[in-house]
Write an enzyme that holds these catalytic residues in place. Structure first.
Site, PDB file in Angstrom:
ATOM      1  N   ASP A  33       0.838  -1.202   0.000  1.00 41.31           N
ATOM      2  CA  ASP A  33       0.000   0.000   0.000  1.00 41.31           C
ATOM      3  C   ASP A  33       0.875   1.255   0.000  1.00 41.31           C
ATOM      4  OD1 ASP A  33      -2.833   1.206   0.702  1.00 41.31           O
ATOM      5  OD2 ASP A  33      -1.389   2.221   1.995  1.00 41.31           O
ATOM      6  N   TYR A  82       2.708  10.005  -0.257  1.00 43.64           N
ATOM      7  CA  TYR A  82       3.844   9.475   0.522  1.00 43.64           C
ATOM      8  C   TYR A  82       5.178   9.811  -0.157  1.00 43.64           C
ATOM      9  CZ  TYR A  82       0.262   6.392   2.642  1.00 43.64           C
ATOM     10  OH  TYR A  82      -0.857   5.877   3.244  1.00 43.64           O
ATOM     11  N   LYS A 136      -2.947   5.926  -4.013  1.00 48.65           N
ATOM     12  CA  LYS A 136      -4.062   6.830  -3.693  1.00 48.65           C
ATOM     13  C   LYS A 136      -3.930   8.180  -4.389  1.00 48.65           C
ATOM     14  CE  LYS A 136      -3.816   4.796   0.910  1.00 48.65           C
ATOM     15  NZ  LYS A 136      -2.385   4.567   1.056  1.00 48.65           N
ATOM     16  N   HIS A 170      -7.673   9.498  -1.450  1.00 46.78           N
ATOM     17  CA  HIS A 170      -6.949   9.488  -0.176  1.00 46.78           C
ATOM     18  C   HIS A 170      -7.702  10.223   0.935  1.00 46.78           C
ATOM     19  CE1 HIS A 170      -2.534   9.305   1.390  1.00 46.78           C
ATOM     20  NE2 HIS A 170      -3.387   9.031   2.342  1.00 46.78           N
ATOM     21  N   SER A 221     -10.499   6.443   1.175  1.00 45.91           N
ATOM     22  CA  SER A 221      -9.681   6.402   2.380  1.00 45.91           C
ATOM     23  C   SER A 221     -10.036   7.602   3.240  1.00 45.91           C
ATOM     24  CB  SER A 221      -8.198   6.417   1.998  1.00 45.91           C
ATOM     25  OG  SER A 221      -7.413   6.329   3.164  1.00 45.91           O
ATOM     26  N   LEU A 281      -0.190  -0.307  14.370  1.00 52.64           N
ATOM     27  CA  LEU A 281       0.689  -0.277  15.548  1.00 52.64           C
ATOM     28  C   LEU A 281       0.622   1.105  16.211  1.00 52.64           C
ATOM     29  CD1 LEU A 281       3.707  -1.991  13.730  1.00 52.64           C
ATOM     30  CD2 LEU A 281       1.851  -3.094  14.978  1.00 52.64           C
ATOM     31  N   GLY A 282      -0.373   1.884  15.814  1.00 48.14           N
ATOM     32  CA  GLY A 282      -0.517   3.233  16.385  1.00 48.14           C
ATOM     33  C   GLY A 282       0.708   4.080  16.092  1.00 48.14           C
ATOM     34  N   LYS A 334       3.425  -1.010   9.015  1.00 46.02           N
ATOM     35  CA  LYS A 334       4.577  -0.378   8.346  1.00 46.02           C
ATOM     36  C   LYS A 334       5.843  -0.632   9.165  1.00 46.02           C
ATOM     37  CE  LYS A 334       7.547   3.321   8.359  1.00 46.02           C
ATOM     38  NZ  LYS A 334       8.481   3.719   9.428  1.00 46.02           N
ATOM     39  N   SER A 335       6.924  -0.942   8.485  1.00 42.51           N
ATOM     40  CA  SER A 335       8.237  -0.927   9.128  1.00 42.51           C
ATOM     41  C   SER A 335       9.289  -0.770   8.041  1.00 42.51           C
ATOM     42  CB  SER A 335       8.492  -2.222   9.906  1.00 42.51           C
ATOM     43  OG  SER A 335       9.796  -2.190  10.444  1.00 42.51           O
TER      44      SER A 335
END
Ligand code: A2P
Length: 295
Positions: free
Chosen positions: A53, A58, A87, A120, A157, A208-209, A248-249
């Protein structure tokens, strides 16, 4: 969205138009362009993520696309086994701008088609006076690209119920997805219920906030109870809420760790406790009200 129990990152749900969407996606928000985006997306694909995604906003579509195309060159998977989403940028609402934006994203990603394309943000500052009309125009461009086979599914979104209702007034093709913030303490139960009732699959960003969940005592206790890292508790919880989480990481070990969520499940009681976490106390911000954001 079909309800069968996912077994791996390649497991899919079926969207309302029959397209299969992998049950967990790899998030790239706040992933810097260049080597970081390239390497993290490549790591994700190598360890089995099949759903990536990104978004024009971004600023990393080119690097994300380069990683996808390099992975395809290895022959490990076919393009049809991947699910790539991006998006529409806030500046590109309206028919003509959205039409051009779709082409730009295809070219930046180096792809012949997108699996999913989302508006988006429902109500960008630049279109606040005519947001509904600007969305209707963008949606028309998306419907055309969908019919032309350039996009396999279209969606939204950060849309709240009122924004979706407005879009449905003029939409010919109904949205298949709404991507919203879902993380411990932010279950968005009513909006999720509304989406399900309208056959709109829910994707959950920031599962994961954006890192805040690692400070939670409730999650630390559950991590001990289940013998699982907090990240896996969060991703699993999002799935059990009926969402498609997008962790995300940029770290290869964490990317792999975050995906080990198919061999355990959380009790209903623990899911409830996670939903009730005081997210603000962890420094996690709620999903912004789209009508008040300053962008
Ligand atoms: P990093 O990218 O350096 O790994 P979200 O998915 O909610 O947006 O959260 C992403 C944040 O959580 C990033 O700061 C990311 O940092 C961090 N993160 C992702 N996975 C893990 C993990 N397994 N353990 C600790 N922090 C993680």
């Amino acid at each position: 969205m079909q309800k069968s129990e996912p077994k791996s990152l390649a497991s899919t749900y079926t969207l309302s138009n029959g397209i299969e969407i992998p049950c967990v996606g790899f998030g790239t928000w706040q992933t810097p362009d260049g080597d970081v985006a390239y390497n993290s997306v490549l790591s994700a694909l190598k360890c089995g993520y099949r759903h990536i995604d990104t978004a024009t906003a971004y600023g990393n579509e080119e690097s994300v696309g380069r990683a996808i195309n390099d992975f395809l060159k290895t022959g490990e998977v076919k393009r049809s086994e991947l699910f790539i989403a991006t998006k529409l940028h806030n500046r590109d609402h309206g028919y003509e701008a959205a039409k051009a934006a779709i082409e730009k994203s295809l070219s930046a990603l180096g792809l012949e088609y997108l699996d999913l394309y989302l508006i988006h943000w429902p109500n960008p500052l630049a279109f606040r006076a005519n947001w509904a009309e600007a969305n209707a125009g963008a949606w028309k461009a998306m419907e055309e690209a969908y019919r032309a086979g350039k996009i396999r599914a279209i969606g939204l979104s950060n849309f709240f119920e009122r924004h979706i209702e407005k879009l449905l007034e003029s939409a010919v093709v109904a949205p298949m997805v709404n991507q919203i913030k879902i993380c411990p303490g932010i279950a968005q139960t009513e909006l999720v219920k509304y989406c399900k009732a309208h056959a709109i699959a829910v994707e959950g960003y920031s599962p994961l906030g954006t890192g805040g969940t690692f400070r939670s005592e409730v999650l630390k206790d559950l991590s001990e109870k289940y013998g699982r890292p907090i990240s896996q508790i969060c991703v699993r919880w999002s799935m059990q809420q009926g969402a498609i989480p997008l962790p995300k990481s940029v770290n290869a070990e964490r990317i792999a760790q975050n995906a080990q969520v198919f061999d355990f499940s959380l009790s209903e009681e623990d899911c409830k406790a996670i939903a009730e976490i005081d997210f603000a106390a962890l420094g996690i911000t709620a999903q912004r009200n789209p009508d008040e954001a300053t962008f």
